[in-house]
Design a protein around this motif. Structure first.
Motif, PDB file in Angstrom:
ATOM      1  N   UNK A  43      40.023  37.229  45.507  1.00 42.90           N
ATOM      2  CA  UNK A  43      40.117  38.532  44.845  1.00 42.90           C
ATOM      3  C   UNK A  43      38.929  38.785  43.930  1.00 42.90           C
ATOM      4  N   UNK A  44      38.428  37.755  43.270  1.00 43.96           N
ATOM      5  CA  UNK A  44      37.245  37.946  42.417  1.00 43.96           C
ATOM      6  C   UNK A  44      36.032  38.345  43.254  1.00 43.96           C
ATOM      7  N   UNK A  45      35.884  37.741  44.429  1.00 45.39           N
ATOM      8  CA  UNK A  45      34.771  38.124  45.295  1.00 45.39           C
ATOM      9  C   UNK A  45      34.930  39.566  45.788  1.00 45.39           C
ATOM     10  N   UNK A  46      36.165  39.959  46.122  1.00 47.07           N
ATOM     11  CA  UNK A  46      36.374  41.322  46.581  1.00 47.07           C
ATOM     12  C   UNK A  46      36.161  42.332  45.462  1.00 47.07           C
ATOM     13  N   UNK A  66      33.243  45.290  45.493  1.00 49.89           N
ATOM     14  CA  UNK A  66      33.522  46.716  45.272  1.00 49.89           C
ATOM     15  C   UNK A  66      32.706  47.241  44.103  1.00 49.89           C
ATOM     16  N   UNK A  67      32.641  46.477  43.003  1.00 53.51           N
ATOM     17  CA  UNK A  67      31.857  46.910  41.845  1.00 53.51           C
ATOM     18  C   UNK A  67      30.379  47.030  42.187  1.00 53.51           C
ATOM     19  N   UNK A  68      29.866  46.082  42.981  1.00 58.33           N
ATOM     20  CA  UNK A  68      28.455  46.149  43.381  1.00 58.33           C
ATOM     21  C   UNK A  68      28.193  47.390  44.226  1.00 58.33           C
ATOM     22  N   UNK A  69      29.071  47.667  45.185  1.00 55.07           N
ATOM     23  CA  UNK A  69      28.884  48.827  46.053  1.00 55.07           C
ATOM     24  C   UNK A  69      28.929  50.129  45.265  1.00 55.07           C
ATOM     25  N   UNK A  87      40.448  48.608  43.554  1.00 51.30           N
ATOM     26  CA  UNK A  87      40.053  47.605  42.564  1.00 51.30           C
ATOM     27  C   UNK A  87      41.129  47.425  41.506  1.00 51.30           C
ATOM     28  N   UNK A  88      41.779  48.523  41.081  1.00 56.87           N
ATOM     29  CA  UNK A  88      42.838  48.411  40.072  1.00 56.87           C
ATOM     30  C   UNK A  88      44.007  47.595  40.598  1.00 56.87           C
ATOM     31  N   UNK A  89      44.359  47.810  41.859  1.00 59.77           N
ATOM     32  CA  UNK A  89      45.462  47.045  42.441  1.00 59.77           C
ATOM     33  C   UNK A  89      45.097  45.572  42.578  1.00 59.77           C
ATOM     34  N   UNK A  90      43.855  45.280  42.970  1.00 57.80           N
ATOM     35  CA  UNK A  90      43.407  43.884  43.054  1.00 57.80           C
ATOM     36  C   UNK A  90      43.416  43.227  41.688  1.00 57.80           C
ATOM     37  N   UNK A  91      42.989  43.967  40.655  1.00 57.74           N
ATOM     38  CA  UNK A  91      42.987  43.423  39.300  1.00 57.74           C
ATOM     39  C   UNK A  91      44.415  43.098  38.855  1.00 57.74           C
ATOM     40  N   UNK A  92      45.359  43.993  39.147  1.00 56.07           N
ATOM     41  CA  UNK A  92      46.755  43.730  38.799  1.00 56.07           C
ATOM     42  C   UNK A  92      47.297  42.534  39.581  1.00 56.07           C
ATOM     43  N   UNK A  93      46.876  42.389  40.824  1.00 52.49           N
ATOM     44  CA  UNK A  93      47.367  41.282  41.652  1.00 52.49           C
ATOM     45  C   UNK A  93      46.959  39.929  41.079  1.00 52.49           C
ATOM     46  N   UNK A  94      45.807  39.886  40.403  1.00 51.47           N
ATOM     47  CA  UNK A  94      45.373  38.624  39.792  1.00 51.47           C
ATOM     48  C   UNK A  94      46.410  38.071  38.821  1.00 51.47           C
ATOM     49  N   UNK A  95      47.165  38.965  38.173  1.00 53.09           N
ATOM     50  CA  UNK A  95      48.136  38.542  37.164  1.00 53.09           C
ATOM     51  C   UNK A  95      49.449  38.070  37.754  1.00 53.09           C
TER      52      UNK A  95
END
Length: 421
Positions: free
Chosen positions: A297-300, A304-307, A278-286
């Motif tokens: 990426x927001x859906x992914x 992950x947060x839901x799971x 999740x941290x890597x996906x969050x960084x990728x958004x930028x």
């Protein structure tokens, strides 16, 4: 009260779909004629620019075919001719959502409907007329433009008589975008014998968010099946097409930093380290401005947060995902985003705010004829309502589709202690 209709009878927020009624004698002036009604109050004809952007037509028949339209019943005007010769009019407007979602590239129309009734009591007599002026504000214009004037012909009855008829005006929107439809409704009743007259008026306005249906609904067994976690056993039924096989399958050409971060997210997720993924996906958004990548990426991230049971975080990501999906004007992506946002809101403790999003996703699934996706959404409603009758038809439907969600929903049905499950 929970809604219990099968998927083929999905309602539009429980109030927007109606059946057929009697035939109606109509008069219509539309873009096809470019001539307004011969009335002192008739609106001017549309400008050529507006004429080129859409077509409008009126449909009214004994058994109207509503299968290729989305119906909005605006009002049920009542005209009453009393025994003393006096007349009354009540407009009786219906509730319609202020903002609705519509799949525009399927050939369907937006149908505005008046379901009017007139009653002549013993000794009553008189004339009547029911009509509407329809206006449209297109995405590229700040102003409303007249579309058409639709009206019944003047009618007359006397004695004990009853009429119940339809007046429809159907718009065919040309492209995706945000439109505002306004209908000025009017009903008139009069009795020339004693000079009695009564009328009623109502103005209805709705924003129509028109979206495109993609060529591929991705409604395969693989695309809709849960990919990880134990969400379904907990009663959580996301649309897994938002996950779209996870970060290992996201691509971005010509963006090495994005690719590097997705490599990190892929490796971390495959290694069971959801937090690092999740941290890597969050960084990728930028690292990208591509809205389609932000949507995925927001859906992914939300999944992950839901799971992980981090529902406030999931709602945050699903909220941003819905905003981005609307900008893409893709009906499937909007339906997925609204479905998952509705589910996230339920488990974050905001059930009242959740239901409209789930209903909106269902209207889009229905218009796209995505019956499997819709059934998953009904499964979430079955759990949320704890309603045996909804379980009763959703569980067999999911088994028929082959989705593994069927067994999880079946177990939850059995836990209710009813005869099913």
């Amino acid at each position: 009260m929970p809604h219990r209709s099968p998927v083929l009878l999905i309602v539009l927020l429980a109030a927007l779909w109606v059946g057929g009624c009697a035939a109606v004698d109509v008069r219509v002036e539309s873009l096809a004629t470019l001539t307004p009604a011969p009335s002192p109050t008739a609106p001017p004809p549309p400008t050529p620019a507006v004429q080129a952007e859409f077509n409008a037509g009126l449909v009214a028949r004994e058994a109207p075919d509503d299968s290729a339209v989305r119906v909005f019943e605006l009002a049920a005007p009542h005209l009453i001719y009393q025994s003393d010769g006096s007349v009354m009019v009540e407009m009786m407007p219906e509730w319609v959502a202020e903002r609705v979602y519509f799949v525009v590239n399927t050939g369907r129309g937006v149908r505005l409907r008046l379901n009017w009734r007139a009653v002549w009591l013993a000794g009553g007599a008189g004339n009547g007329r029911v009509g509407m002026d329809v206006y449209l504000r297109t995405p590229d214009s700040p102003d409303f433009q007249w579309v058409e004037t639709a009206s019944t012909a003047d009618f007359y009855e006397e004695g004990v008589t009853f009429r119940e008829e339809l007046l429809d005006s159907t718009l065919y929107l040309p492209a995706a975008g945000e439109y505002v439809v306004r209908a000025d409704l009017k009903a008139e009743a009069w009795n020339d014998a004693i000079g009695a007259y009564a009328d009623g008026a109502h103005t209805h306005e709705t924003t129509v968010v028109a979206l495109n249906q993609p060529d591929d609904l991705v409604n395969t067994l693989e695309g809709l099946s849960p990919a990880f976690g134990e969400l379904e056993a907990q009663g959580v039924f996301l649309d897994w097409r938002g996950w779209r096989f996870g970060p290992c399958f996201v691509r971005a050409e010509g963006n090495p930093e994005f690719t590097r971060l997705l490599d990190e997210a892929c490796s971390a997720f495959e290694g069971g380290d959801w937090e690092s993924a999740a941290n890597a996906l969050q960084d990728a958004l930028n690292t990208t401005d591509d809205p389609s990548l932000h949507n995925r990426l927001r859906q992914q991230l939300g999944t992950i947060a839901a799971a992980a049971g981090r529902w406030n975080v999931a709602v945050r990501h699903f909220t941003e995902g819905e905003r981005v999906a609307l900008g893409l004007q893709d009906a499937l992506e909007v339906a997925i985003a609204q479905h998952n946002l509705g589910v996230g809101l339920i488990y974050a403790g905001f059930g009242e705010q959740a239901e409209p999003y789930l209903w909106q996703s269902l209207t889009l699934y229905d218009q796209m004829e995505d019956w499997v996706g819709a059934t998953v959404a009904w499964g979430q409603f079955a759990v949320y309502w704890q309603d045996p009758e909804t379980f009763e038809w959703v569980v067999p439907s999911l088994y028929e589709s082959g989705l593994p969600q069927a067994a999880a929903l079946d177990a939850l049905w059995g836990a209710l202690g009813t005869d099913g499950g």
